[in-house]
Design a protein around this motif. Structure first.
Motif, short mmCIF file in Angstrom:
data_model
loop_
_atom_site.label_atom_id
_atom_site.label_comp_id
_atom_site.label_asym_id
_atom_site.label_seq_id
_atom_site.Cartn_x
_atom_site.Cartn_y
_atom_site.Cartn_z
N PHE A 9 -55.47 39.31 58.69
CA PHE A 9 -55.46 40.70 58.23
C PHE A 9 -54.02 41.16 58.06
N ASP A 10 -53.83 42.14 57.16
CA ASP A 10 -52.55 42.84 57.09
C ASP A 10 -52.46 43.81 58.27
N ASP A 32 -51.94 46.99 58.49
CA ASP A 32 -52.67 48.26 58.40
C ASP A 32 -54.19 48.08 58.40
N GLN A 33 -54.66 46.83 58.50
CA GLN A 33 -56.10 46.56 58.50
C GLN A 33 -56.66 46.32 59.91
N GLN A 78 -60.15 47.67 60.64
CA GLN A 78 -61.20 46.86 60.03
C GLN A 78 -61.44 45.58 60.82
#
Length: 328
Positions: free
Chosen positions: A303-304, A306-307, A310
């Protein structure tokens, strides 16, 4: 620096990306620029309030890989590739959901010599250091032995399979889903048992004298059954609670604990303490084995930064099959 902060317990949306100050390291600490980090259920439990109330802003995260910014002692050089795990992160100090983290020097491991990508390195620290503690320290594994990994589809279970196989053991793995049998075999499991809660009889057909050790990731829900599959003087190390709370309502020492079978709980809070000095850990060796293709990667998805909210939702859906990591 930017970091994810929790100011109140709740759903993944309580994770807020904020600008916070980066503390300077004391004489016993090292400041690290976080390049990637692994995600763990412990962080979802903290966020949800299952580890006590959130009474002050908290930065979650119990592991990371990155480059040294500053080590006042000079033990680690600026720019050196390192890994860190535990050492009070997210509990008594800011965790690794941040661009920088300041950690205890005793919880830093050099990754000099590894060219593995940051995201692959991020899948290693917490999972493999915990497996090292449970298998080497608690169970005392040896080549040629048979190990039962109960709850093998978890990231820690997958790490246990790959590590035990690299160490020359035979591995019996369990899963509740027939759809995951082939993946477990691909990770190195010699045998796979579909777990219905009572599998000791099936395991004893595969290892008639009993297995040498059990890595129990499911926990209290299945540990009494796991004990029945162990040979005399073998052992069970509990290191997960996938099946629920840690409490056994009743344990009959004569009927439930087979003769001469040892039972313990391994907690990763020991990592970096005098009892488990991380300078002795095999983490760099594991990184090189993965890099060379001799051990399969347990990373499932990246994941990035900012994810992260999620990613927490995916962890809590129980649909992740492998280690989730974040690249910064």
């Amino acid at each position: 620096m930017k970091a994810f902060v929790i100011e109140q317990a709740g759903a993944p949306d309580v994770l807020k990306l904020q600008d916070i100050s980066s503390p300077e390291p004391t004489s016993e600490e090292v400041k690290i620029r976080v390049r990637a980090l692994g995600l763990n259920r412990a962080e979802t439990y903290l966020r949800a309030g299952k580890m006590g109330p959130i009474t002050a802003p908290r930065v979650p995260g119990i592991e990371a890989v990155g480059e040294v910014i500053h080590d006042p002692s000079g033990t680690f050089r600026t720019g050196q590739r390192v890994a860190t795990a535990m050492g009070g992160m997210q509990f008594v100090r800011n965790g690794s959901y941040a661009e920088e983290v300041t950690v205890l020097r005793s919880n830093v491991i050099s990754l000099d010599g590894s060219k593995l990508s940051w995201e692959e390195l991020a899948a290693l620290p917490e999972a493999y250091l915990t497996v090292w503690g449970a298998l080497d320290k608690s169970l005392g594994i040896q080549p040629g032995q048979t190990l039962l990994v109960r709850g093998a589809t978890s990231s820690i279970g997958l790490a246990a399979i790959t590590y035990a196989k690299a160490r020359g053991l035979k591995v019996i793995a369990t899963t509740r889903s027939a759809d995951k049998v082939q993946r477990l075999r691909d990770m190195g499991a010699d045998e796979v048992v579909i777990d219905n809660g009572a599998i000791a009889e099936q395991v004893l057909k595969l290892a008639p004298q009993g297995v040498d050790g059990v890595l129990e990731v499911v926990g209290a829900a299945t540990v009494l059954d796991s004990l029945k599959a162990v040979r005399p003087f073998g052992a069970v190390s509990v290191m997960g609670l996938l099946g629920g709370g840690p409490v056994l309502e009743q344990l009959n020492l004569m009927q439930d604990l087979p003769a001469a079978v040892k039972l313990n709980f391994f907690g990763s809070a020991l990592l970096g303490t005098p009892a488990m000095a991380l300078k002795d850990s095999p983490l760099l060796w594991i990184a090189k084995e993965v890099e060379a293709g001799r051990m399969p990667s347990i990373r499932a998805k990246t994941f990035d930064f900012d994810q992260i909210p999620q990613a927490h939702r995916l962890i809590e859906s129980n649909e992740a099959f492998g280690k989730l990591v974040v690249k910064i």
